[in-house]
Design an enzyme around this catalytic site. Structure first.
Site, PDB file in Angstrom:
ATOM      1  N   GLY A  11       0.838  -1.210   0.000  1.00 25.71           N
ATOM      2  CA  GLY A  11       0.000   0.000   0.000  1.00 25.71           C
ATOM      3  C   GLY A  11       0.862   1.245   0.000  1.00 25.71           C
ATOM      4  N   LEU A  12       1.286   1.656  -1.212  1.00 24.19           N
ATOM      5  CA  LEU A  12       2.208   2.801  -1.306  1.00 24.19           C
ATOM      6  C   LEU A  12       1.442   4.117  -1.484  1.00 24.19           C
ATOM      7  CD1 LEU A  12       4.912   1.120  -3.588  1.00 24.19           C
ATOM      8  CD2 LEU A  12       5.026   1.486  -1.106  1.00 24.19           C
ATOM      9  N   VAL A  14      -0.483   7.503   0.747  1.00 21.10           N
ATOM     10  CA  VAL A  14       0.069   8.621   1.529  1.00 21.10           C
ATOM     11  C   VAL A  14       0.970   8.100   2.655  1.00 21.10           C
ATOM     12  CG1 VAL A  14      -0.553  10.552   3.031  1.00 21.10           C
ATOM     13  CG2 VAL A  14      -1.936  10.064   1.011  1.00 21.10           C
ATOM     14  N   MET A  15       0.427   7.220   3.483  1.00 19.04           N
ATOM     15  CA  MET A  15       1.183   6.762   4.661  1.00 19.04           C
ATOM     16  C   MET A  15       2.261   5.757   4.275  1.00 19.04           C
ATOM     17  SD  MET A  15       0.120   8.413   7.235  1.00 19.04           S
ATOM     18  CE  MET A  15       0.540   7.585   8.762  1.00 19.04           C
ATOM     19  N   ASN A 103      -5.632   2.401  10.491  1.00 21.46           N
ATOM     20  CA  ASN A 103      -6.557   2.685  11.601  1.00 21.46           C
ATOM     21  C   ASN A 103      -7.638   1.615  11.656  1.00 21.46           C
ATOM     22  OD1 ASN A 103      -5.356   5.020  12.554  1.00 21.46           O
ATOM     23  ND2 ASN A 103      -6.446   6.319  11.087  1.00 21.46           N
ATOM     24  N   SER A 129       0.715   7.398  13.945  1.00 20.06           N
ATOM     25  CA  SER A 129       0.152   8.748  13.863  1.00 20.06           C
ATOM     26  C   SER A 129       1.195   9.773  13.450  1.00 20.06           C
ATOM     27  CB  SER A 129      -0.446   9.177  15.204  1.00 20.06           C
ATOM     28  OG  SER A 129      -0.920  10.510  15.087  1.00 20.06           O
ATOM     29  N   GLY A 130       0.731  10.765  12.724  1.00 23.70           N
ATOM     30  CA  GLY A 130       1.623  11.850  12.317  1.00 23.70           C
ATOM     31  C   GLY A 130       1.337  12.288  10.901  1.00 23.70           C
ATOM     32  N   LYS A 183      -4.511   3.709  19.454  1.00 24.06           N
ATOM     33  CA  LYS A 183      -4.592   4.662  18.333  1.00 24.06           C
ATOM     34  C   LYS A 183      -6.016   5.197  18.169  1.00 24.06           C
ATOM     35  CE  LYS A 183      -3.417   7.163  14.843  1.00 24.06           C
ATOM     36  NZ  LYS A 183      -3.972   6.990  13.548  1.00 24.06           N
ATOM     37  N   HIS A 186      -6.414   7.770  20.761  1.00 28.31           N
ATOM     38  CA  HIS A 186      -5.619   8.921  20.294  1.00 28.31           C
ATOM     39  C   HIS A 186      -6.470   9.756  19.341  1.00 28.31           C
ATOM     40  CE1 HIS A 186      -3.261  10.768  17.053  1.00 28.31           C
ATOM     41  NE2 HIS A 186      -2.279  10.947  17.912  1.00 28.31           N
ATOM     42  N   ASN A 187      -7.093   9.091  18.378  1.00 24.13           N
ATOM     43  CA  ASN A 187      -7.885   9.825  17.384  1.00 24.13           C
ATOM     44  C   ASN A 187      -9.129  10.440  18.012  1.00 24.13           C
ATOM     45  OD1 ASN A 187      -5.968   8.739  15.686  1.00 24.13           O
ATOM     46  ND2 ASN A 187      -7.425   8.320  14.057  1.00 24.13           N
ATOM     47  N   GLU A 190      -7.989  13.477  19.506  1.00 22.57           N
ATOM     48  CA  GLU A 190      -7.714  14.397  18.386  1.00 22.57           C
ATOM     49  C   GLU A 190      -9.012  15.081  17.918  1.00 22.57           C
ATOM     50  OE1 GLU A 190      -5.290  12.553  15.196  1.00 22.57           O
ATOM     51  OE2 GLU A 190      -6.855  13.227  13.834  1.00 22.57           O
ATOM     52  N   ARG A 288     -19.314  17.223  13.914  1.00 26.54           N
ATOM     53  CA  ARG A 288     -18.992  16.875  12.509  1.00 26.54           C
ATOM     54  C   ARG A 288     -20.266  16.434  11.803  1.00 26.54           C
ATOM     55  NH1 ARG A 288     -12.931  14.388  11.664  1.00 26.54           N
ATOM     56  NH2 ARG A 288     -11.946  15.483  13.384  1.00 26.54           N
ATOM     57  N   HIS A 452     -37.856  -0.590  38.734  1.00 27.39           N
ATOM     58  CA  HIS A 452     -36.439  -0.926  38.513  1.00 27.39           C
ATOM     59  C   HIS A 452     -35.643  -0.940  39.817  1.00 27.39           C
ATOM     60  CE1 HIS A 452     -36.831  -1.139  34.237  1.00 27.39           C
ATOM     61  NE2 HIS A 452     -37.310   0.092  34.157  1.00 27.39           N
TER      62      HIS A 452
HETATM   63  P1  NAP Z   1      -4.210   5.880   0.796  1.00 26.82           P
HETATM   64  O1  NAP Z   1      -3.422   7.104   0.498  1.00 26.82           O
HETATM   65  O2  NAP Z   1      -5.574   5.708   0.187  1.00 26.82           O
HETATM   66  O3  NAP Z   1      -3.303   4.647   0.385  1.00 26.82           O
HETATM   67  C1  NAP Z   1      -3.725   3.324   0.432  1.00 26.82           C
HETATM   68  C2  NAP Z   1      -2.994   2.587  -0.670  1.00 26.82           C
HETATM   69  O4  NAP Z   1      -3.296   1.196  -0.550  1.00 26.82           O
HETATM   70  C3  NAP Z   1      -3.424   3.017  -2.063  1.00 26.82           C
HETATM   71  O5  NAP Z   1      -2.282   3.147  -2.845  1.00 26.82           O
HETATM   72  C4  NAP Z   1      -4.297   1.870  -2.503  1.00 26.82           C
HETATM   73  O6  NAP Z   1      -4.337   1.694  -3.898  1.00 26.82           O
HETATM   74  C5  NAP Z   1      -3.563   0.729  -1.862  1.00 26.82           C
HETATM   75  N1  NAP Z   1      -4.365  -0.480  -1.781  1.00 26.82           N
HETATM   76  C6  NAP Z   1      -5.664  -0.595  -1.424  1.00 26.82           C
HETATM   77  N2  NAP Z   1      -6.033  -1.883  -1.479  1.00 26.82           N
HETATM   78  C7  NAP Z   1      -4.943  -2.578  -1.902  1.00 26.82           C
HETATM   79  C8  NAP Z   1      -4.688  -3.937  -2.154  1.00 26.82           C
HETATM   80  N3  NAP Z   1      -5.674  -4.842  -2.004  1.00 26.82           N
HETATM   81  N4  NAP Z   1      -3.454  -4.295  -2.549  1.00 26.82           N
HETATM   82  C9  NAP Z   1      -2.471  -3.383  -2.694  1.00 26.82           C
HETATM   83  N5  NAP Z   1      -2.653  -2.064  -2.478  1.00 26.82           N
HETATM   84  C10 NAP Z   1      -3.879  -1.683  -2.069  1.00 26.82           C
HETATM   85  O7  NAP Z   1      -4.409   5.684   2.361  1.00 26.82           O
HETATM   86  P2  NAP Z   1      -3.515   6.271   3.566  1.00 26.82           P
HETATM   87  O8  NAP Z   1      -3.949   7.658   3.871  1.00 26.82           O
HETATM   88  O9  NAP Z   1      -2.078   5.983   3.290  1.00 26.82           O
HETATM   89  O10 NAP Z   1      -4.051   5.380   4.762  1.00 26.82           O
HETATM   90  C11 NAP Z   1      -3.622   4.041   4.989  1.00 26.82           C
HETATM   91  C12 NAP Z   1      -4.026   3.667   6.404  1.00 26.82           C
HETATM   92  O11 NAP Z   1      -3.350   4.543   7.318  1.00 26.82           O
HETATM   93  C13 NAP Z   1      -5.526   3.842   6.698  1.00 26.82           C
HETATM   94  O12 NAP Z   1      -5.938   2.881   7.619  1.00 26.82           O
HETATM   95  C14 NAP Z   1      -5.587   5.209   7.336  1.00 26.82           C
HETATM   96  O13 NAP Z   1      -6.734   5.372   8.158  1.00 26.82           O
HETATM   97  C15 NAP Z   1      -4.301   5.201   8.146  1.00 26.82           C
HETATM   98  N6  NAP Z   1      -3.776   6.520   8.505  1.00 26.82           N
HETATM   99  C16 NAP Z   1      -3.779   7.549   7.614  1.00 26.82           C
HETATM  100  C17 NAP Z   1      -3.253   8.781   7.992  1.00 26.82           C
HETATM  101  C18 NAP Z   1      -3.212   9.944   7.038  1.00 26.82           C
HETATM  102  O14 NAP Z   1      -2.912  11.056   7.496  1.00 26.82           O
HETATM  103  N7  NAP Z   1      -3.456   9.755   5.758  1.00 26.82           N
HETATM  104  C19 NAP Z   1      -2.722   8.940   9.273  1.00 26.82           C
HETATM  105  C20 NAP Z   1      -2.692   7.855  10.145  1.00 26.82           C
HETATM  106  C21 NAP Z   1      -3.226   6.646   9.745  1.00 26.82           C
HETATM  107  P3  NAP Z   1      -5.555   2.331  -4.748  1.00 26.82           P
HETATM  108  O15 NAP Z   1      -5.306   3.796  -4.793  1.00 26.82           O
HETATM  109  O16 NAP Z   1      -5.423   1.669  -6.059  1.00 26.82           O
HETATM  110  O17 NAP Z   1      -6.840   1.999  -4.038  1.00 26.82           O
END
Ligand code: NAP
Length: 468
Positions: A11-12, A14-15, A103, A129-130, A183, A186-187, A190, A288, A452
């Site tokens: 999963g390349l 954001v994180m 998460n 987190s971060g 976590k 934590h959220n 947050e 929200r 009751h």
């Molecule tokens: P993201 O940017 O959507 O990245 C997820 C990646 O996983 C995408 O490249 C996606 O590809 C890929 N993916 C999904 N299903 C897959 C599969 N079956 N096989 C291979 N790759 C797959 O998500 P993210 O923000 O990095 O978040 C990832 C996790 O970290 C989540 O649980 C999120 O809640 C948590 N998190 C995020 C943050 C934040 O600030 N972003 C902070 C803390 C924790 P596609 O684009 O093709 O779907």
């Protein structure tokens, strides 16, 4: 012999991309996999010249890793994690380690861990987190699961984690889903802190009539004092940011609808299940939800009915009240979160160390704040502290700032400026530090209409009466 990579990540996004670059920077050879070829190519470009693999090919990825394999999953929480596990588990061998860094809901982690243990595949649920920057430069990391499994990756996680006074912001949290649970809370905290900041902003903007430049200065100043924290720091920067399209302040161009991915809601839901009150977090979730009902709000809007009368408002006094109320309610929000952790710890037998949680939240994570030093110190003095308000220093801080919070609430109420989180923090404080609540009447009503029963103030036993 072909290179074997130390650490793999699926999963390349954001994180994942940033976390794996961080691992690579610390001298480990890394392998990244994503199903999206563009992300795979981007990662390959980012790691050019380093020992690394970037691929969409699951077989190449698994075979490229040194054994026992250490693979982190950073895909969206929920079904995607199950899909990845299903895809990879048959390719793994006993003693390989899967690490879910997303998460994930803690009950999902328990279920996955149990299933994989039947195949002797190790599994950790790790809160990270971060955000993007944290993942790249040093996040706060909350690992949970089998301690031996944690030790397999402890050197890697310690090297990539944020550091505060040379201490890495990572520590083994406890067994099973402890990492995801911590976590989640934590959220939840947050969510509460972000809502409190938003309410203070609303008061300063609409009641105090501060400009965005003034707001930026106020938050910048606060960030140099006891409110020092990541969220206060970025808020100051937000007020300075201009919109490329219109040239206005960018914050004024953002629609007032806040989205959510669920971790705040899960915190509130779980707190209710465990019988613990977290009203400031609940208020943040509710706000929200109310924010999302934009059309309904618009159709029922009372217009600018706030600030009804002319008043001689002392801006400096309002800013001073706001600082004190924000500090007060921030402390209350952490206290709600930590009490939830304490109760969950007993219920789920995680073996959490509260002092370690406060320590690793001091750096890298979104709720990092100077106040975490005080929380750490409270748990150092008394590891089984039942509630942070039971610590004399923290209680003193709350007492010192509660009347300012009450005064700020008067401004909010009189001017129709909603402050659900701020007022819930104050009311929670008043309720939990009150020996007698009016809930005798609630119990009497319950006995009246539903037999009751009730307990008495003057003798032991269970009673039922004919009322009326
Ligand atoms: P993201 O940017 O959507 O990245 C997820 C990646 O996983 C995408 O490249 C996606 O590809 C890929 N993916 C999904 N299903 C897959 C599969 N079956 N096989 C291979 N790759 C797959 O998500 P993210 O923000 O990095 O978040 C990832 C996790 O970290 C989540 O649980 C999120 O809640 C948590 N998190 C995020 C943050 C934040 O600030 N972003 C902070 C803390 C924790 P596609 O684009 O093709 O779907």
């Amino acid at each position: 012999m072909a290179t074997k990579y130390d650490f793999g990540l699926i999963g390349l996004g954001v994180m994942g991309r940033n976390f794996l670059l961080n691992v690579s920077d610390h001298g480990y050879s890394v392998a990244g996999l994503d199903r999206d070829p563009e992300k795979v190519e981007a990662f390959a470009n980012d790691t050019e010249g380093k020992v690394s693999l970037s691929t969409t090919d699951a077989k190449e990825f698994v075979q490229g890793l040194s054994t026992p394999r250490k693979i982190m999953i950073l895909v969206p929480a929920g079904q995607a994690v199950d899909a990845v596990i299903e895809q990879f588990e048959s390719m793994l061998e006993p003693c390989d380690l899967l690490i879910d860094g997303g998460n994930s809901l803690y009950t999902d982690t328990n279920r996955r861990m149990k299933r994989l243990s039947e195949k002797d595949i190790l599994y950790l649920g790790v809160g990270v987190s971060g955000g993007e920057e944290g993942a790249r430069r040093g996040p706060s990391i909350m690992p949970g699961g089998d301690q031996k499994a944690y030790e397999m990756v402890a050197p890697i996680l310690e090297s990539v984690a944020a550091k505060v006074n040379d201490e890495p912001c990572v520590a083994y949290m406890g067994n099973t889903s402890a990492g995801n649970y911590v976590k989640m809370v934590h959220n939840g905290i947050e969510y509460g802190l972000m809502q409190l900041i938003a309410e203070v902003y609303d008061l300063l903007l609409r009641h105090g009539r501060l400009s965005n430049a003034e707001l930026s200065e106020v938050f910048e100043k606060w960030n140099k004092g006891r409110l020092q924290s990541f969220l206060i720091e970025i808020t100051s920067q937000i007020f300075k940011t201009k919109d490329d399209i219109t040239g206005n302040s960018l914050v004024d161009m953002v629609l007032d609808k806040a989205k959510q991915k669920g971790t705040g809601k899960w915190t509130s839901q779980n707190a209710m299940d465990l019988g613990i009150a977290t009203p400031t977090i609940d208020a943040a979730v509710s706000m929200r939800q109310i924010s999302g009902q934009k059309d309904l709000r618009q159709s029922m809007s009372t217009g600018n009915r706030y600030a009804l009368e002319e008043y001689n408002l002392d801006k400096e006094e309002l800013i001073n009240l706001a600082e004190r109320a924000l500090y007060f309610s921030t402390v209350v929000t952490y206290a709600q979160g930590f009490q939830l952790l304490s109760v969950a710890n007993e219920g789920y037998k995680y073996e959490l160390d509260m002092e370690a949680i406060a320590r690793i939240w001091r750096g890298g994570c979104i709720i990092r704040a100077a106040f975490l030093e005080d929380i750490r110190s409270a748990y150092q003095q008394k590891p089984n502290l039942p509630h942070l308000f039971a610590n004399a220093e923290i209680r003193g801080v709350l007492e010192d700032n509660s009347s300012a919070t009450r005064n700020l609430m008067i401004h909010a109420l009189q001017n129709r400026i909603p402050a659900l989180a701020l007022s819930s923090a104050l009311n929670y404080y008043d309720a939990i530090t009150t020996a007698r609540l009016p809930l005798n009447l609630v119990q009497a009503q319950r006995d009246f209409f539903g037999a009751h029963t009730y307990e008495r103030t003057d003798r032991e036993g269970i009673f039922h009466s004919q009322w009326g």
